[in-house]
Write a protein that holds these residues in place. Sequence first.
Motif, PDB file in Angstrom:
ATOM      1  N   PRO A 166       0.812  -1.214   0.000  1.00 45.33           N
ATOM      2  CA  PRO A 166       0.000   0.000   0.000  1.00 45.33           C
ATOM      3  C   PRO A 166       0.849   1.269   0.000  1.00 45.33           C
ATOM      4  O   PRO A 166       1.808   1.378   0.763  1.00 45.33           O
ATOM      5  CB  PRO A 166      -0.799  -0.115   1.304  1.00 45.33           C
ATOM      6  N   ASP A 167       0.498   2.178  -0.852  1.00 41.11           N
ATOM      7  CA  ASP A 167       1.136   3.495  -0.926  1.00 41.11           C
ATOM      8  C   ASP A 167       2.650   3.454  -1.064  1.00 41.11           C
ATOM      9  O   ASP A 167       3.343   4.351  -0.590  1.00 41.11           O
ATOM     10  CB  ASP A 167       0.791   4.330   0.308  1.00 41.11           C
ATOM     11  N   SER A 168       3.151   2.431  -1.684  1.00 37.92           N
ATOM     12  CA  SER A 168       4.599   2.406  -1.869  1.00 37.92           C
ATOM     13  C   SER A 168       4.937   1.650  -3.144  1.00 37.92           C
ATOM     14  O   SER A 168       4.076   1.053  -3.778  1.00 37.92           O
ATOM     15  CB  SER A 168       5.278   1.729  -0.685  1.00 37.92           C
ATOM     16  N   TRP A 169       6.209   1.689  -3.491  1.00 40.42           N
ATOM     17  CA  TRP A 169       6.671   0.961  -4.662  1.00 40.42           C
ATOM     18  C   TRP A 169       7.378  -0.323  -4.258  1.00 40.42           C
ATOM     19  O   TRP A 169       8.122  -0.897  -5.033  1.00 40.42           O
ATOM     20  CB  TRP A 169       7.595   1.836  -5.504  1.00 40.42           C
ATOM     21  N   ASP A 170       7.184  -0.727  -2.984  1.00 44.61           N
ATOM     22  CA  ASP A 170       7.812  -1.969  -2.541  1.00 44.61           C
ATOM     23  C   ASP A 170       7.087  -3.164  -3.134  1.00 44.61           C
ATOM     24  O   ASP A 170       5.874  -3.291  -3.002  1.00 44.61           O
ATOM     25  CB  ASP A 170       7.803  -2.052  -1.011  1.00 44.61           C
ATOM     26  N   VAL A 171       7.852  -4.015  -3.779  1.00 44.01           N
ATOM     27  CA  VAL A 171       7.259  -5.159  -4.459  1.00 44.01           C
ATOM     28  C   VAL A 171       7.137  -6.333  -3.502  1.00 44.01           C
ATOM     29  O   VAL A 171       8.085  -6.660  -2.797  1.00 44.01           O
ATOM     30  CB  VAL A 171       8.123  -5.577  -5.668  1.00 44.01           C
ATOM     31  N   ASN A 172       5.977  -6.927  -3.466  1.00 46.29           N
ATOM     32  CA  ASN A 172       5.783  -8.156  -2.702  1.00 46.29           C
ATOM     33  C   ASN A 172       6.090  -9.327  -3.635  1.00 46.29           C
ATOM     34  O   ASN A 172       5.254  -9.780  -4.390  1.00 46.29           O
ATOM     35  CB  ASN A 172       4.340  -8.222  -2.208  1.00 46.29           C
ATOM     36  N   GLU A 173       7.335  -9.792  -3.547  1.00 40.34           N
ATOM     37  CA  GLU A 173       7.814 -10.765  -4.537  1.00 40.34           C
ATOM     38  C   GLU A 173       7.088 -12.105  -4.427  1.00 40.34           C
ATOM     39  O   GLU A 173       6.887 -12.787  -5.425  1.00 40.34           O
ATOM     40  CB  GLU A 173       9.330 -10.964  -4.380  1.00 40.34           C
ATOM     41  N   THR A 174       6.731 -12.453  -3.203  1.00 38.34           N
ATOM     42  CA  THR A 174       6.000 -13.708  -3.018  1.00 38.34           C
ATOM     43  C   THR A 174       4.679 -13.660  -3.769  1.00 38.34           C
ATOM     44  O   THR A 174       4.297 -14.600  -4.459  1.00 38.34           O
ATOM     45  CB  THR A 174       5.698 -13.926  -1.524  1.00 38.34           C
ATOM     46  N   ARG A 175       4.022 -12.530  -3.611  1.00 41.47           N
ATOM     47  CA  ARG A 175       2.720 -12.359  -4.264  1.00 41.47           C
ATOM     48  C   ARG A 175       2.879 -12.326  -5.789  1.00 41.47           C
ATOM     49  O   ARG A 175       2.055 -12.874  -6.518  1.00 41.47           O
ATOM     50  CB  ARG A 175       2.090 -11.057  -3.753  1.00 41.47           C
ATOM     51  N   LEU A 176       3.938 -11.687  -6.239  1.00 40.15           N
ATOM     52  CA  LEU A 176       4.197 -11.620  -7.676  1.00 40.15           C
ATOM     53  C   LEU A 176       4.348 -13.027  -8.247  1.00 40.15           C
ATOM     54  O   LEU A 176       3.771 -13.384  -9.274  1.00 40.15           O
ATOM     55  CB  LEU A 176       5.457 -10.802  -7.952  1.00 40.15           C
ATOM     56  N   GLN A 177       5.116 -13.832  -7.528  1.00 34.47           N
ATOM     57  CA  GLN A 177       5.330 -15.217  -7.928  1.00 34.47           C
ATOM     58  C   GLN A 177       3.998 -15.969  -7.994  1.00 34.47           C
ATOM     59  O   GLN A 177       3.730 -16.721  -8.920  1.00 34.47           O
ATOM     60  CB  GLN A 177       6.281 -15.881  -6.925  1.00 34.47           C
ATOM     61  N   GLU A 178       3.165 -15.686  -6.994  1.00 33.46           N
ATOM     62  CA  GLU A 178       1.884 -16.354  -6.878  1.00 33.46           C
ATOM     63  C   GLU A 178       0.953 -15.975  -8.036  1.00 33.46           C
ATOM     64  O   GLU A 178       0.307 -16.820  -8.645  1.00 33.46           O
ATOM     65  CB  GLU A 178       1.273 -15.861  -5.569  1.00 33.46           C
ATOM     66  N   VAL A 179       0.939 -14.694  -8.345  1.00 34.12           N
ATOM     67  CA  VAL A 179       0.007 -14.196  -9.343  1.00 34.12           C
ATOM     68  C   VAL A 179       0.462 -14.509 -10.765  1.00 34.12           C
ATOM     69  O   VAL A 179      -0.330 -14.849 -11.635  1.00 34.12           O
ATOM     70  CB  VAL A 179      -0.180 -12.666  -9.174  1.00 34.12           C
ATOM     71  N   LEU A 180       1.762 -14.389 -10.975  1.00 37.12           N
ATOM     72  CA  LEU A 180       2.274 -14.479 -12.340  1.00 37.12           C
ATOM     73  C   LEU A 180       2.981 -15.796 -12.623  1.00 37.12           C
ATOM     74  O   LEU A 180       3.159 -16.177 -13.765  1.00 37.12           O
ATOM     75  CB  LEU A 180       3.250 -13.311 -12.567  1.00 37.12           C
ATOM     76  N   GLY A 181       3.376 -16.476 -11.554  1.00 36.83           N
ATOM     77  CA  GLY A 181       4.132 -17.706 -11.745  1.00 36.83           C
ATOM     78  C   GLY A 181       5.555 -17.441 -12.183  1.00 36.83           C
ATOM     79  O   GLY A 181       6.234 -18.305 -12.720  1.00 36.83           O
ATOM     80  N   THR A 182       6.003 -16.210 -11.982  1.00 36.42           N
ATOM     81  CA  THR A 182       7.389 -15.902 -12.284  1.00 36.42           C
ATOM     82  C   THR A 182       7.853 -14.762 -11.377  1.00 36.42           C
ATOM     83  O   THR A 182       7.066 -14.199 -10.639  1.00 36.42           O
ATOM     84  CB  THR A 182       7.580 -15.527 -13.765  1.00 36.42           C
ATOM     85  N   SER A 183       9.134 -14.465 -11.452  1.00 35.20           N
ATOM     86  CA  SER A 183       9.698 -13.477 -10.533  1.00 35.20           C
ATOM     87  C   SER A 183      10.543 -12.469 -11.283  1.00 35.20           C
ATOM     88  O   SER A 183      10.836 -12.639 -12.459  1.00 35.20           O
ATOM     89  CB  SER A 183      10.568 -14.190  -9.506  1.00 35.20           C
ATOM     90  N   ILE A 184      10.931 -11.432 -10.560  1.00 34.71           N
ATOM     91  CA  ILE A 184      11.835 -10.435 -11.141  1.00 34.71           C
ATOM     92  C   ILE A 184      13.120 -11.118 -11.584  1.00 34.71           C
ATOM     93  O   ILE A 184      13.688 -10.804 -12.623  1.00 34.71           O
ATOM     94  CB  ILE A 184      12.222  -9.373 -10.098  1.00 34.71           C
ATOM     95  N   LYS A 185      13.552 -12.051 -10.779  1.00 36.29           N
ATOM     96  CA  LYS A 185      14.795 -12.754 -11.065  1.00 36.29           C
ATOM     97  C   LYS A 185      14.734 -13.441 -12.424  1.00 36.29           C
ATOM     98  O   LYS A 185      15.646 -13.348 -13.236  1.00 36.29           O
ATOM     99  CB  LYS A 185      15.043 -13.791  -9.970  1.00 36.29           C
ATOM    100  N   GLU A 186      13.622 -14.132 -12.652  1.00 34.12           N
ATOM    101  CA  GLU A 186      13.436 -14.798 -13.945  1.00 34.12           C
ATOM    102  C   GLU A 186      13.431 -13.785 -15.081  1.00 34.12           C
ATOM    103  O   GLU A 186      13.994 -14.014 -16.145  1.00 34.12           O
ATOM    104  CB  GLU A 186      12.093 -15.546 -13.955  1.00 34.12           C
ATOM    105  N   PHE A 187      12.758 -12.685 -14.827  1.00 36.02           N
ATOM    106  CA  PHE A 187      12.674 -11.637 -15.838  1.00 36.02           C
ATOM    107  C   PHE A 187      14.069 -11.106 -16.152  1.00 36.02           C
ATOM    108  O   PHE A 187      14.402 -10.836 -17.301  1.00 36.02           O
ATOM    109  CB  PHE A 187      11.764 -10.514 -15.328  1.00 36.02           C
ATOM    110  N   ASP A 188      14.879 -10.982 -15.116  1.00 35.94           N
ATOM    111  CA  ASP A 188      16.261 -10.540 -15.307  1.00 35.94           C
ATOM    112  C   ASP A 188      17.038 -11.527 -16.171  1.00 35.94           C
ATOM    113  O   ASP A 188      17.817 -11.140 -17.037  1.00 35.94           O
ATOM    114  CB  ASP A 188      16.969 -10.396 -13.956  1.00 35.94           C
ATOM    115  N   ILE A 189      16.809 -12.798 -15.899  1.00 40.25           N
ATOM    116  CA  ILE A 189      17.510 -13.829 -16.686  1.00 40.25           C
ATOM    117  C   ILE A 189      17.140 -13.692 -18.156  1.00 40.25           C
ATOM    118  O   ILE A 189      17.990 -13.728 -19.042  1.00 40.25           O
ATOM    119  CB  ILE A 189      17.158 -15.238 -16.171  1.00 40.25           C
ATOM    120  N   LEU A 190      15.850 -13.515 -18.407  1.00 39.45           N
ATOM    121  CA  LEU A 190      15.404 -13.334 -19.792  1.00 39.45           C
ATOM    122  C   LEU A 190      16.010 -12.074 -20.399  1.00 39.45           C
ATOM    123  O   LEU A 190      16.371 -12.048 -21.578  1.00 39.45           O
ATOM    124  CB  LEU A 190      13.883 -13.235 -19.850  1.00 39.45           C
ATOM    125  N   SER A 191      16.133 -11.029 -19.582  1.00 42.77           N
ATOM    126  CA  SER A 191      16.666  -9.759 -20.091  1.00 42.77           C
ATOM    127  C   SER A 191      18.092  -9.905 -20.589  1.00 42.77           C
ATOM    128  O   SER A 191      18.514  -9.212 -21.503  1.00 42.77           O
ATOM    129  CB  SER A 191      16.646  -8.688 -19.002  1.00 42.77           C
TER     130      SER A 191
END
Length: 457
Positions: A166-191
């Motif tokens: 809430p009211d911040s740019w802090d990413v909840n990585e667990t939730r991201l993984q849950e919702v998308l089935g992937t993570s920033i880390k994976e995205f970095d690997i692809l990048s």
Amino acid sequence: MVVRKSDLPFGSEFSPSQIELAPVLELADEYGGDWRAFEKAVRETYFEGYNTSDSNKAKLANNTKLSMIAYGIIDRDANLTEFGRKLYEMRHNEEQLYVAMARHILLNLHGMNLIQCVKDIQAAGETVTLIKLRAWLDERGIHFPRGGKHPSIMRLWLEKAGILQPDSWDVNETRLQEVLGTSIKEFDILSIFTAEQRAYLKALTNIEGGTHLSNEIAKLATATYGVAFDEKNLPKQVLYPLQRAGYIKLERGTKSPGRGAKPFYVTITERFKADILGPLLEQIDTQVRSELRPLLRKSLDQILDELSAKETHIRGLALEALAFKLMHLIDLEYVGTRLRGSETGGAEVDLIFEGARLVYSRWQVQCKNTARVSLDDIAKEVGLTHFLKTNVIVIVTTGEIGTKARQYANKIMTDSNLCIVTIDGNDLAQIRSKPVAIVDVLNREARHAMTLKTLEI
DNA sequence: AATCGCGCGCAGTTGCCTAC
DNA sequence: GTAGGCAACTGCGCGCGATT
């Protein structure tokens, strides 16, 4: 000047605190095909009570419509799109609705690019603001208009799905993984993958699963994305790296290696669902120099370690990242890369930077990951200065600078207005333990240049 | 048939205000 | 001091009917 279209979706009057998703979906369902009626309904539902002119109330509703178009929920005539219809069907389940919205934003509306950029800003120890976001995204080739609040609206929707706190740019990585089935880390690997590797993966996601001949996928990728492959080195440049990262499985075409080996059989792994991998790769394609981003987030220390990585591609990137890091320390701006590490087996890169502080200067930075810098290496750089219109040459090496090379550099500095700065392995070790040491090194070089350039009046 | 002018839709810009 | 809601304005380009 041509007004550039925004890469992030327009979001005015489409904030979850201004409108509610389920009702506007219902309005779109009811009035779809007649955008005037739709706008009127939106206006009556949400903006009628506003203390403003009628024309502005209409404009606000109009903005809601425009935003919904930009978010791919309705078309120009306010008909629900395929995605909009999907949302509509799940409108009674708020949780499901927000998750679907978030996935859509992350995959199809540059959400992951935005999140990655946010991570970069945070990793640099800075706070995320709209101004900084615009600058940092622009540097990546992702544009949104000045004064625009496009990211804010995206943030609010992602917050609804719990992906951002809430009211911040802090990413909840667990939730991201849950919702998308992937993570920033994976995205970095692809990048970090090369354009060829990404095109190859994309081609694989485009066809039905199963096993295919590696060279046929390469042909498909070339036909679809116009990426040329070095057919002799397909395994080395594309297949092995993708296999190592776990995206594909390989099987030899011929049992015993020998003459007339057949191409590999390639199977895409279940690491990603194809419907996620494709959009993520598309998103990375829009980024400028995406390969460098994850590296730039690393510390100088880690980058120096990567210089001895096994893969030449990684070594080359690390070398480039090193130049970036060093030049950013003294506030120079990146202009371009003339020679990539990937073209030289990770042995050298050439980058151009510019400084606009006090006086304008253009810097030509050569990084070498070899034991020794020779006279020839410097002579080559000097030869390029005319062409590149540079006034400063920076030679960075993980090894040492030869005596002849130093003498030559001194001679050039005495005879011309060129400045040649050399940073060798020892200097790098110093900078590694204390990044500001680069200032000492540069001061030393500047003093050195000054003594050489003494005017005889 | 060509072009002109106008309204409209759209996107962006600016500024003010309030809450935090 | 910043985000975000609210308001008002600007400017572009397209389509379309009117005009030449």
